[in-house]
Design a protein around this motif. Structure first.
Motif, PDB file in Angstrom:
ATOM      1  N   THR A   3      -1.769  11.438  -3.946  1.00  0.00           N
ATOM      2  CA  THR A   3      -0.905  10.468  -3.275  1.00  0.00           C
ATOM      3  C   THR A   3      -0.071   9.796  -4.335  1.00  0.00           C
ATOM      4  O   THR A   3      -0.377   9.831  -5.518  1.00  0.00           O
ATOM      5  N   ASP A   4       1.022   9.161  -3.905  1.00  0.00           N
ATOM      6  CA  ASP A   4       1.843   8.473  -4.894  1.00  0.00           C
ATOM      7  C   ASP A   4       2.629   7.354  -4.238  1.00  0.00           C
ATOM      8  O   ASP A   4       2.901   7.356  -3.054  1.00  0.00           O
ATOM      9  N   GLU A   5       3.000   6.365  -5.074  1.00  0.00           N
ATOM     10  CA  GLU A   5       3.946   5.320  -4.736  1.00  0.00           C
ATOM     11  C   GLU A   5       3.581   4.552  -3.475  1.00  0.00           C
ATOM     12  O   GLU A   5       4.435   4.201  -2.663  1.00  0.00           O
ATOM     13  N   ASN A   6       2.298   4.264  -3.280  1.00  0.00           N
ATOM     14  CA  ASN A   6       1.875   3.499  -2.125  1.00  0.00           C
ATOM     15  C   ASN A   6       1.275   2.175  -2.548  1.00  0.00           C
ATOM     16  O   ASN A   6       0.919   1.966  -3.699  1.00  0.00           O
ATOM     17  N   ASP A   7       1.132   1.265  -1.591  1.00  0.00           N
ATOM     18  CA  ASP A   7       0.557  -0.036  -1.859  1.00  0.00           C
ATOM     19  C   ASP A   7      -0.956   0.061  -1.972  1.00  0.00           C
ATOM     20  O   ASP A   7      -1.571   1.036  -1.566  1.00  0.00           O
ATOM     21  N   SER A   8      -1.578  -1.002  -2.527  1.00  0.00           N
ATOM     22  CA  SER A   8      -3.017  -1.011  -2.722  1.00  0.00           C
ATOM     23  C   SER A   8      -3.748  -1.671  -1.567  1.00  0.00           C
ATOM     24  O   SER A   8      -4.976  -1.759  -1.587  1.00  0.00           O
ATOM     25  N   VAL A   9      -3.047  -2.149  -0.557  1.00  0.00           N
ATOM     26  CA  VAL A   9      -3.686  -2.799   0.587  1.00  0.00           C
ATOM     27  C   VAL A   9      -2.722  -2.776   1.772  1.00  0.00           C
ATOM     28  O   VAL A   9      -1.503  -2.821   1.599  1.00  0.00           O
ATOM     29  N   LEU A  10      -3.266  -2.678   2.991  1.00  0.00           N
ATOM     30  CA  LEU A  10      -2.449  -2.753   4.203  1.00  0.00           C
ATOM     31  C   LEU A  10      -2.476  -4.148   4.822  1.00  0.00           C
ATOM     32  O   LEU A  10      -1.458  -4.691   5.207  1.00  0.00           O
ATOM     33  N   ILE A  11      -3.680  -4.733   4.936  1.00  0.00           N
ATOM     34  CA  ILE A  11      -3.843  -6.017   5.611  1.00  0.00           C
ATOM     35  C   ILE A  11      -4.679  -6.928   4.725  1.00  0.00           C
ATOM     36  O   ILE A  11      -5.730  -6.523   4.237  1.00  0.00           O
ATOM     37  N   VAL A  12      -4.226  -8.163   4.535  1.00  0.00           N
ATOM     38  CA  VAL A  12      -4.951  -9.158   3.745  1.00  0.00           C
ATOM     39  C   VAL A  12      -5.183 -10.392   4.602  1.00  0.00           C
ATOM     40  O   VAL A  12      -4.263 -10.882   5.260  1.00  0.00           O
ATOM     41  N   ALA A  13      -6.418 -10.899   4.607  1.00  0.00           N
ATOM     42  CA  ALA A  13      -6.739 -12.139   5.313  1.00  0.00           C
ATOM     43  C   ALA A  13      -7.460 -13.058   4.346  1.00  0.00           C
ATOM     44  O   ALA A  13      -8.533 -12.723   3.832  1.00  0.00           O
ATOM     45  N   ASN A  14      -6.870 -14.229   4.073  1.00  0.00           N
ATOM     46  CA  ASN A  14      -7.443 -15.185   3.128  1.00  0.00           C
ATOM     47  C   ASN A  14      -7.870 -16.463   3.828  1.00  0.00           C
ATOM     48  O   ASN A  14      -7.577 -16.681   5.009  1.00  0.00           O
ATOM     49  N   GLY A  15      -8.535 -17.338   3.074  1.00  0.00           N
ATOM     50  CA  GLY A  15      -8.944 -18.622   3.617  1.00  0.00           C
ATOM     51  C   GLY A  15      -9.916 -18.449   4.770  1.00  0.00           C
ATOM     52  O   GLY A  15     -10.807 -17.604   4.744  1.00  0.00           O
ATOM     53  N   ASN A  16      -9.754 -19.253   5.804  1.00  0.00           N
ATOM     54  CA  ASN A  16     -10.628 -19.202   6.972  1.00  0.00           C
ATOM     55  C   ASN A  16      -9.989 -18.469   8.133  1.00  0.00           C
ATOM     56  O   ASN A  16     -10.277 -18.754   9.300  1.00  0.00           O
ATOM     57  N   SER A  17      -9.140 -17.524   7.837  1.00  0.00           N
ATOM     58  CA  SER A  17      -8.454 -16.774   8.881  1.00  0.00           C
ATOM     59  C   SER A  17      -9.439 -15.944   9.691  1.00  0.00           C
ATOM     60  O   SER A  17     -10.488 -15.536   9.209  1.00  0.00           O
ATOM     61  N   LYS A  18      -9.075 -15.674  10.939  1.00  0.00           N
ATOM     62  CA  LYS A  18      -9.830 -14.790  11.813  1.00  0.00           C
ATOM     63  C   LYS A  18      -8.928 -13.612  12.179  1.00  0.00           C
ATOM     64  O   LYS A  18      -7.853 -13.799  12.739  1.00  0.00           O
ATOM     65  N   LEU A  19      -9.382 -12.413  11.841  1.00  0.00           N
ATOM     66  CA  LEU A  19      -8.575 -11.222  12.040  1.00  0.00           C
ATOM     67  C   LEU A  19      -9.262 -10.324  13.058  1.00  0.00           C
ATOM     68  O   LEU A  19     -10.439 -10.022  12.933  1.00  0.00           O
ATOM     69  N   SER A  20      -8.498  -9.870  14.056  1.00  0.00           N
ATOM     70  CA  SER A  20      -9.017  -8.961  15.072  1.00  0.00           C
ATOM     71  C   SER A  20      -8.138  -7.718  15.115  1.00  0.00           C
ATOM     72  O   SER A  20      -6.916  -7.809  15.258  1.00  0.00           O
ATOM     73  N   LEU A  21      -8.766  -6.534  14.966  1.00  0.00           N
ATOM     74  CA  LEU A  21      -8.052  -5.258  15.002  1.00  0.00           C
ATOM     75  C   LEU A  21      -8.630  -4.418  16.132  1.00  0.00           C
ATOM     76  O   LEU A  21      -9.844  -4.208  16.196  1.00  0.00           O
ATOM     77  N   PHE A  22      -7.770  -3.909  17.007  1.00  0.00           N
ATOM     78  CA  PHE A  22      -8.231  -3.154  18.173  1.00  0.00           C
ATOM     79  C   PHE A  22      -7.331  -1.937  18.385  1.00  0.00           C
ATOM     80  O   PHE A  22      -6.116  -2.056  18.490  1.00  0.00           O
ATOM     81  N   GLY A  23      -7.946  -0.748  18.396  1.00  0.00           N
ATOM     82  CA  GLY A  23      -7.211   0.462  18.736  1.00  0.00           C
ATOM     83  C   GLY A  23      -6.184   0.897  17.721  1.00  0.00           C
ATOM     84  O   GLY A  23      -5.173   1.501  18.077  1.00  0.00           O
ATOM     85  N   LEU A  24      -6.426   0.644  16.426  1.00  0.00           N
ATOM     86  CA  LEU A  24      -5.470   0.991  15.375  1.00  0.00           C
ATOM     87  C   LEU A  24      -6.002   2.119  14.502  1.00  0.00           C
ATOM     88  O   LEU A  24      -7.208   2.309  14.364  1.00  0.00           O
ATOM     89  N   THR A  25      -5.078   2.853  13.872  1.00  0.00           N
ATOM     90  CA  THR A  25      -5.400   3.797  12.805  1.00  0.00           C
ATOM     91  C   THR A  25      -4.775   3.281  11.518  1.00  0.00           C
ATOM     92  O   THR A  25      -3.565   3.017  11.479  1.00  0.00           O
TER      93      THR A  25
END
Length: 232
Positions: free
Chosen positions: A47-69
């Motif tokens: 692979t090449d030239e891609n980022d090191s992360v897709l989604i970042v959640a910091n602090g007291n955030s609440k993250l919900s992911l449903f039906g994703l690839t």
């Protein structure tokens, strides 16, 4: 300010048939193939030239992911989803074809239901890299993930590296994952509960390695109940 709760929902929410894909491979030029099951072959990733992360959640955030690839991250010390002390709830998702951990968490809470993690390649743990916090996985599949010591000296486990973490896996499948010594989970001052899981076909990359499915230190605690372990 930023919202405390973020929900990302794929439509329709069935990535096995139709998918809503978030990919770091923005140029769509990655070539990818999984490792050979021959013990003297490690990996064939490019692979090449891609980022090191897709989604970042910091602090007291609440993250919900449903039906994703989620796919296409290229940093073997990175992650598709990175959490601090935040919480993540993932349902009916697929995390695949990343040269990184699927989820990296430092002190947060991770809950995973009805999801699949496949064909990920990382330095420490290709699926869950946990520092503290809690991890709960139910009715999910971890298959064909590969881990070698490519980017550092952390313990090598094909699925989960648990450091000071309270973790449970229930009604889930660990299949055809590979690491240097065959470990799928490494515990360091952690607690692990495995209930009614299938663990099959996991293997070491190095033919001469002393093989163990779960490696633990002297302070960790582990509970096993009604698991099927075969063909490893």
């Amino acid at each position: 300010g930023y919202p405390d709760t973020i929900s990302i929902v794929g439509a329709p929410a069935n990535p096995m048939m139709f998918e809503t894909r978030l990919s770091a491979d923005v140029r769509n030029n990655d070539m990818f193939s999984y490792y050979s099951h021959s013990l003297d072959i490690t990996s064939h990733y490019y692979t090449d030239e891609n980022d090191s992360v897709l989604i970042v959640a910091n602090g007291n955030s609440k993250l919900s992911l449903f039906g994703l690839t989620l796919s296409g991250v290229n940093n073997c010390a990175g992650a598709a989803v990175r959490l601090g002390s935040s919480s993540l709830k993932m349902e009916r998702c697929v995390v695949e074809r990343n040269v990184s951990s699927a989820i990296s968490c430092d002190g947060g809470t991770v809950e995973v239901y009805d999801s699949r993690f496949k064909n990920n390649f990382a330095a420490s743990a290709s699926v869950f890299r946990m520092q503290g916090g809690t991890l709960k996985v139910e009715r999910s599949t971890m298959d064909e993930n590969l881990t070698i010591e490519a980017c550092g000296g952390e313990p090598v486990a094909s699925v989960a590296n648990l450091n000071g973490t309270k973790a449970s896996f229930e009604n889930s499948t660990f299949a055809t994952n590979a690491s240097a010594d065959g470990s799928i989970i490494v515990l360091n001052n952690a607690e692990l509960d495995l209930t009614n899981n299938t663990i099959s076909g996991n293997l070491p990359i190095k033919e001469s390695a002393a093989s163990a499915l779960i490696r633990t230190d002297g302070t960790s605690k582990m509970s096993l109940f009604a698991n099927l372990v075969v063909g490893n």
